[in-house]
Design a protein around this motif. Sequence first.
Motif, PDB file in Angstrom:
ATOM      1  N   LEU A 774     -26.603  28.481 -12.438  1.00 18.10           N
ATOM      2  CA  LEU A 774     -25.910  28.366 -13.719  1.00 18.10           C
ATOM      3  C   LEU A 774     -25.452  29.731 -14.227  1.00 18.10           C
ATOM      4  O   LEU A 774     -24.357  29.850 -14.788  1.00 18.10           O
ATOM      5  CB  LEU A 774     -26.832  27.692 -14.740  1.00 18.10           C
ATOM      6  N   ARG A 775     -26.284  30.771 -14.032  1.00 15.65           N
ATOM      7  CA  ARG A 775     -25.863  32.109 -14.440  1.00 15.65           C
ATOM      8  C   ARG A 775     -24.633  32.537 -13.640  1.00 15.65           C
ATOM      9  O   ARG A 775     -23.691  33.133 -14.181  1.00 15.65           O
ATOM     10  CB  ARG A 775     -26.990  33.100 -14.221  1.00 15.65           C
ATOM     11  N   ALA A 776     -24.622  32.218 -12.335  1.00 13.86           N
ATOM     12  CA  ALA A 776     -23.473  32.568 -11.503  1.00 13.86           C
ATOM     13  C   ALA A 776     -22.207  31.860 -11.979  1.00 13.86           C
ATOM     14  O   ALA A 776     -21.119  32.450 -12.003  1.00 13.86           O
ATOM     15  CB  ALA A 776     -23.756  32.218 -10.043  1.00 13.86           C
ATOM     16  N   VAL A 777     -22.339  30.606 -12.371  1.00  8.28           N
ATOM     17  CA  VAL A 777     -21.180  29.864 -12.887  1.00  8.28           C
ATOM     18  C   VAL A 777     -20.686  30.500 -14.178  1.00  8.28           C
ATOM     19  O   VAL A 777     -19.480  30.669 -14.395  1.00  8.28           O
ATOM     20  CB  VAL A 777     -21.551  28.384 -13.110  1.00  8.28           C
ATOM     21  N   GLU A 778     -21.608  30.862 -15.061  1.00  6.68           N
ATOM     22  CA  GLU A 778     -21.214  31.483 -16.329  1.00  6.68           C
ATOM     23  C   GLU A 778     -20.523  32.831 -16.095  1.00  6.68           C
ATOM     24  O   GLU A 778     -19.528  33.143 -16.762  1.00  6.68           O
ATOM     25  CB  GLU A 778     -22.443  31.644 -17.219  1.00  6.68           C
ATOM     26  N   GLU A 779     -21.062  33.637 -15.174  1.00  9.03           N
ATOM     27  CA  GLU A 779     -20.427  34.924 -14.877  1.00  9.03           C
ATOM     28  C   GLU A 779     -19.030  34.710 -14.306  1.00  9.03           C
ATOM     29  O   GLU A 779     -18.100  35.457 -14.616  1.00  9.03           O
ATOM     30  CB  GLU A 779     -21.284  35.709 -13.872  1.00  9.03           C
ATOM     31  N   ASN A 780     -18.880  33.700 -13.482  1.00  9.49           N
ATOM     32  CA  ASN A 780     -17.572  33.409 -12.914  1.00  9.49           C
ATOM     33  C   ASN A 780     -16.584  32.985 -13.996  1.00  9.49           C
ATOM     34  O   ASN A 780     -15.404  33.333 -13.941  1.00  9.49           O
ATOM     35  CB  ASN A 780     -17.714  32.305 -11.856  1.00  9.49           C
ATOM     36  N   LYS A 781     -17.057  32.265 -14.995  1.00  5.58           N
ATOM     37  CA  LYS A 781     -16.184  31.800 -16.080  1.00  5.58           C
ATOM     38  C   LYS A 781     -15.758  32.948 -16.990  1.00  5.58           C
ATOM     39  O   LYS A 781     -14.730  32.855 -17.673  1.00  5.58           O
ATOM     40  CB  LYS A 781     -16.901  30.718 -16.904  1.00  5.58           C
ATOM     41  N   ARG A 782     -16.551  34.022 -17.019  1.00  7.69           N
ATOM     42  CA  ARG A 782     -16.224  35.128 -17.917  1.00  7.69           C
ATOM     43  C   ARG A 782     -15.084  35.995 -17.391  1.00  7.69           C
ATOM     44  O   ARG A 782     -14.546  36.816 -18.108  1.00  7.69           O
ATOM     45  CB  ARG A 782     -17.468  36.006 -18.130  1.00  7.69           C
ATOM     46  N   PRO A 806     -27.108  42.210 -10.105  1.00  6.43           N
ATOM     47  CA  PRO A 806     -28.060  43.283  -9.754  1.00  6.43           C
ATOM     48  C   PRO A 806     -29.068  43.543 -10.856  1.00  6.43           C
ATOM     49  O   PRO A 806     -28.802  43.374 -12.036  1.00  6.43           O
ATOM     50  CB  PRO A 806     -27.147  44.487  -9.548  1.00  6.43           C
ATOM     51  N   CYS A 807     -30.234  43.969 -10.438  1.00  8.32           N
ATOM     52  CA  CYS A 807     -31.273  44.428 -11.365  1.00  8.32           C
ATOM     53  C   CYS A 807     -31.693  45.828 -10.949  1.00  8.32           C
ATOM     54  O   CYS A 807     -32.020  46.061  -9.781  1.00  8.32           O
ATOM     55  CB  CYS A 807     -32.490  43.512 -11.327  1.00  8.32           C
ATOM     56  N   PRO A 808     -31.703  46.797 -11.851  1.00 11.63           N
ATOM     57  CA  PRO A 808     -32.078  48.173 -11.482  1.00 11.63           C
ATOM     58  C   PRO A 808     -33.553  48.269 -11.156  1.00 11.63           C
ATOM     59  O   PRO A 808     -34.364  47.477 -11.628  1.00 11.63           O
ATOM     60  CB  PRO A 808     -31.722  48.976 -12.737  1.00 11.63           C
ATOM     61  N   GLN A 809     -33.888  49.256 -10.320  1.00 10.87           N
ATOM     62  CA  GLN A 809     -35.288  49.512 -10.041  1.00 10.87           C
ATOM     63  C   GLN A 809     -35.957  50.033 -11.311  1.00 10.87           C
ATOM     64  O   GLN A 809     -35.313  50.525 -12.240  1.00 10.87           O
ATOM     65  CB  GLN A 809     -35.414  50.534  -8.911  1.00 10.87           C
ATOM     66  N   LYS A 810     -37.272  49.960 -11.355  1.00  9.66           N
ATOM     67  CA  LYS A 810     -38.000  50.374 -12.551  1.00  9.66           C
ATOM     68  C   LYS A 810     -37.721  51.833 -12.894  1.00  9.66           C
ATOM     69  O   LYS A 810     -37.792  52.703 -12.030  1.00  9.66           O
ATOM     70  CB  LYS A 810     -39.501  50.159 -12.331  1.00  9.66           C
ATOM     71  N   CYS A 819     -28.329  41.190 -14.818  1.00 10.02           N
ATOM     72  CA  CYS A 819     -29.656  41.042 -14.224  1.00 10.02           C
ATOM     73  C   CYS A 819     -30.313  39.756 -14.723  1.00 10.02           C
ATOM     74  O   CYS A 819     -30.397  39.513 -15.923  1.00 10.02           O
ATOM     75  CB  CYS A 819     -30.525  42.248 -14.576  1.00 10.02           C
ATOM     76  N   TYR A 820     -30.783  38.958 -13.771  1.00 14.72           N
ATOM     77  CA  TYR A 820     -31.437  37.694 -14.130  1.00 14.72           C
ATOM     78  C   TYR A 820     -32.951  37.890 -14.076  1.00 14.72           C
ATOM     79  O   TYR A 820     -33.526  38.034 -13.009  1.00 14.72           O
ATOM     80  CB  TYR A 820     -31.012  36.582 -13.164  1.00 14.72           C
ATOM     81  N   GLU A 821     -33.561  37.909 -15.222  1.00 10.92           N
ATOM     82  CA  GLU A 821     -35.013  38.015 -15.309  1.00 10.92           C
ATOM     83  C   GLU A 821     -35.567  36.629 -15.600  1.00 10.92           C
ATOM     84  O   GLU A 821     -35.513  36.152 -16.719  1.00 10.92           O
ATOM     85  CB  GLU A 821     -35.420  39.007 -16.396  1.00 10.92           C
ATOM     86  N   GLY A 822     -36.095  36.008 -14.569  1.00 15.21           N
ATOM     87  CA  GLY A 822     -36.586  34.651 -14.695  1.00 15.21           C
ATOM     88  C   GLY A 822     -38.053  34.570 -15.038  1.00 15.21           C
ATOM     89  O   GLY A 822     -38.728  35.587 -15.271  1.00 15.21           O
ATOM     90  N   GLU A 823     -38.560  33.355 -15.053  1.00 20.37           N
ATOM     91  CA  GLU A 823     -39.974  33.129 -15.336  1.00 20.37           C
ATOM     92  C   GLU A 823     -40.857  33.699 -14.235  1.00 20.37           C
ATOM     93  O   GLU A 823     -42.018  34.024 -14.471  1.00 20.37           O
ATOM     94  CB  GLU A 823     -40.228  31.625 -15.486  1.00 20.37           C
ATOM     95  N   SER A 824     -40.309  33.816 -13.027  1.00 23.46           N
ATOM     96  CA  SER A 824     -41.105  34.313 -11.903  1.00 23.46           C
ATOM     97  C   SER A 824     -40.819  35.775 -11.588  1.00 23.46           C
ATOM     98  O   SER A 824     -41.249  36.290 -10.552  1.00 23.46           O
ATOM     99  CB  SER A 824     -40.833  33.461 -10.664  1.00 23.46           C
ATOM    100  N   SER A 830     -28.550  41.560  -4.667  1.00 25.53           N
ATOM    101  CA  SER A 830     -27.458  42.501  -4.380  1.00 25.53           C
ATOM    102  C   SER A 830     -27.771  43.371  -3.163  1.00 25.53           C
ATOM    103  O   SER A 830     -26.862  43.837  -2.480  1.00 25.53           O
ATOM    104  CB  SER A 830     -27.189  43.378  -5.608  1.00 25.53           C
ATOM    105  N   THR A 831     -29.059  43.608  -2.878  1.00 26.96           N
ATOM    106  CA  THR A 831     -29.425  44.452  -1.737  1.00 26.96           C
ATOM    107  C   THR A 831     -30.243  43.708  -0.692  1.00 26.96           C
ATOM    108  O   THR A 831     -30.317  44.142   0.451  1.00 26.96           O
ATOM    109  CB  THR A 831     -30.230  45.663  -2.218  1.00 26.96           C
ATOM    110  N   ASN A 832     -30.855  42.593  -1.067  1.00 28.96           N
ATOM    111  CA  ASN A 832     -31.710  41.889  -0.124  1.00 28.96           C
ATOM    112  C   ASN A 832     -31.759  40.412  -0.494  1.00 28.96           C
ATOM    113  O   ASN A 832     -31.960  40.057  -1.653  1.00 28.96           O
ATOM    114  CB  ASN A 832     -33.124  42.497  -0.151  1.00 28.96           C
ATOM    115  N   ARG A 833     -31.601  39.535   0.532  1.00 32.46           N
ATOM    116  CA  ARG A 833     -31.617  38.094   0.282  1.00 32.46           C
ATOM    117  C   ARG A 833     -32.912  37.437   0.739  1.00 32.46           C
ATOM    118  O   ARG A 833     -33.053  36.224   0.662  1.00 32.46           O
ATOM    119  CB  ARG A 833     -30.447  37.435   1.015  1.00 32.46           C
ATOM    120  N   SER A 834     -33.878  38.242   1.237  1.00 33.22           N
ATOM    121  CA  SER A 834     -35.084  37.687   1.837  1.00 33.22           C
ATOM    122  C   SER A 834     -36.285  37.695   0.906  1.00 33.22           C
ATOM    123  O   SER A 834     -37.404  37.423   1.354  1.00 33.22           O
ATOM    124  CB  SER A 834     -35.432  38.461   3.118  1.00 33.22           C
ATOM    125  N   GLY A 835     -36.122  38.056  -0.333  1.00 28.15           N
ATOM    126  CA  GLY A 835     -37.230  38.040  -1.277  1.00 28.15           C
ATOM    127  C   GLY A 835     -38.223  39.157  -1.108  1.00 28.15           C
ATOM    128  O   GLY A 835     -39.356  39.063  -1.617  1.00 28.15           O
TER     129      GLY A 835
END
Length: 868
Positions: A774-782, A806-810, A819-824, A830-835
Amino acid sequence: MPLICLVRGDTANPVLQELEDHLDGAARSRIPYAFVDAEVAGEQVAARWEETLRDQPLLPLLDELRHRLMADRFGSRRLSRFRRYRLTDWLTGQRLPPGENRDEREDMRTMLRRWHAWERAAGPDLGLTDAVAGQSAVAKIAMALLVAWHRPLRFWLWSKGLGKEPRWLMRQPFTMPGHSTNFTGFAERLTVGRRTEENLEQIKKLLVHSFLQDLRVAYGSGTVRLRRWRRTAYTLVLLENITEDNGGWELLRLINDVRNESTEHDPMLVVATSARQPDWLAASGPPKPVSRAQNELQAWYDDLPARRQALRDDARFICLALPDPAESGPPPSDADESAWYTAGPMRPPAVPLLVRRSFLATALVIVLGVAAVAGGPWLWTGIVQDCLPSPRAAVAVEWVGGQDGECVGLSDGAAQVFGRDEMLRKAQLAVFEQNRKAEKLHAAKPDRPIVSIVYFSELTSPENALGTADSISEELTGLLAQQYQRNVLSDSSPPLLRIIIANGGYKMTQARHVVDRYLTPLFQDDQTVMGVVGMGRTVKQTESAIGALGDLGVPVIATSLTGQGLAGRSPVYFQLVAGNRAQAELVVAFAGDPAKITGYTPKNFADDGYLNSLRENLEKVNVTQFAEWSGSSDTVAPRCGADQVAFFVGRETDFEGFLRKVLDTCKEGNRPQLVGDDAVARFVARRARANETNYSKVKLYYVSLGGLVISQNRDCFTSDADARPLCAILRRLRSASDDDGVAWQQFGKALAGNSVPWIGERVGIAYDGAGLFLRAVEENKRRNREEPSGRAPNRAAITQELRELPCPQKDKGPKDEKCYEGESGKLDFSTNRSGETRPISILAVEDLQQTQKVPTCVVVRPEGYECD
């Protein structure tokens, strides 16, 4: 149909009698007809009703026609019902008593109740007396109430205009039924003594209209009923000796007016004889010789539209002059010979083959036979197992695996709910309820696009196997919370969320099959479907399914897969949790020394990518001691000792056997520290462990892929202070508000009564997975461009948007708004898709039997995250 009037003069002419003889000669497929001598019909009707308590019919000739047509002499062509006419005629023959009731309408209702009871007389004894005998007092009372109230209830519904006859009478044009507030009042206006202010002509037209409507219904006029095609001849009425005095001409005039004013066709042809043509038909000219019958009929057809539009008194009449039988004249001309059909008995056309009962019966037997041979077992299995396709575009399922198999496929509605577990089914129904809400909101506000996501996991399991219903219910709860936030709490422009649930079968064994047969057509046909969330477990079938979806360009956000190298299967694969390398390192950090760790694992797991990957990564961090079992996990030989770490490297289905073996072998005080891999989180989510007394005071550590969800929401259900969106929505869900849907309430009550009192890790992970789309859809709409606001974006564009959150390093640079800061935790692909950068922790359950205690965090990785 015209009204054909044969004017014979003062000399009798047997033409109608001859016509009746021709009709009687039709031994097969009789034409329904009635022959009535108008001169004696009144006496016959008076004699028939003489002994009754009602007044004589207003139109005796019409009542005699009804009586003759109902005679059982036409075989399957008989006209057995004149329900509308009989009710109307009965009302016009009733006299209401003066009335002694407080409610003046009660007398009319009593009368109608009597009619209703006559029409629906009690049927045969169905054995209810025997059924009740020997039953409890409650059963007897219930049966007594049913018997006592079913007839009053049926009458109440009937009298309120829900019955066929009252509903039709209140909608037809004659006698102005709209001037009455209900059917009871209208019926009272028709009775003797209460119709003094009514127009008698209108009441007579109502009688005729009711009679003709019953004929229309009998012929199936305007319907697709088969009887419309089985009746190949119209009803024929032969009226002999009609005059003004005996009501014959009045009846024909009423039929003419009803046909003009109601604009409805009816299947009745009238042929009447009279000594002379009345004066009110003089405008149509003198009767033409019968030799001109064909020409007159054609002229009548040509002139009818204009004549009926003008509501002419003679619009439906064709008057023909009969010759005097006593006079000798010239021999018959060619016109005379062709005017009437005289060659043999009169028979209607044959019933078309396709609608004959014999043909239909034969066809039905053949179809059932073919179905029994070809599809009978499939259909029977589908019905018994509740696994049948639905007309809905996104409901497609099949039963696989024979009698002990399972239902796989996909569904977006209550037509198909997967699995047997009650909590799991309620969760699906709540999701489907939100789907319907999203569709309604989109219809009301087309500028809000619908975004669809497929939740793909294992929702079924063998009857005696430990399945994953509780953990799957957790993930569905997270998706439901995201739906509620978008479809209910957000009333502006954000996209609406629809969840399609796909079942890959037990242990995802049907994952690739479901992708090829069901998901591929779905993604090709429905452009609102953005991608897949879930994917169940890391096995070969899941890995193959990920590759197939990647070939389609469909993004996959995995909620619980931890196998290494999965991102290499598809360029559009995104993993929400850390992989097995991080898990291995975390266990070593917990133990402090790899030598203390013994990995307990099955001997043969060649097809399980998850277990292969986890063992390989354990060996890479110097864990070299492994104890294997073959067959059942309760055959393993555990190493006892309080300084030892027993790390379970297996699937949740084997964990209970392993746990019991350790508890039986190692006594309290000498037990190793029990640590389960991330698959054991499914066991922790199981509510049934509270029933195991052997688990009392047993401490368990397990790897949690979403430990932050639990630790950050530990007080969610005990305090209203936590205002985090997920927490607030789940509190509302558990309170089962009446303002929301039925399925929402039922699932919420089940959660409040049966679930663990904390937010499960999979709830937050699935919530974040849907939120990412949903965040990706909203960003696309903007982005600045001109396009219809209600259109869902292209899924290829959404895939790219997922990479650009993207989310910056600490402590490195300002926070990016995307940056999407979720519950988890933070989600950055942006740099890695493997978690690899995702948080992973070990949680402790202090007492396995106490499901009410929230697990506590012991250790967490990577740097930047801390245990609360």
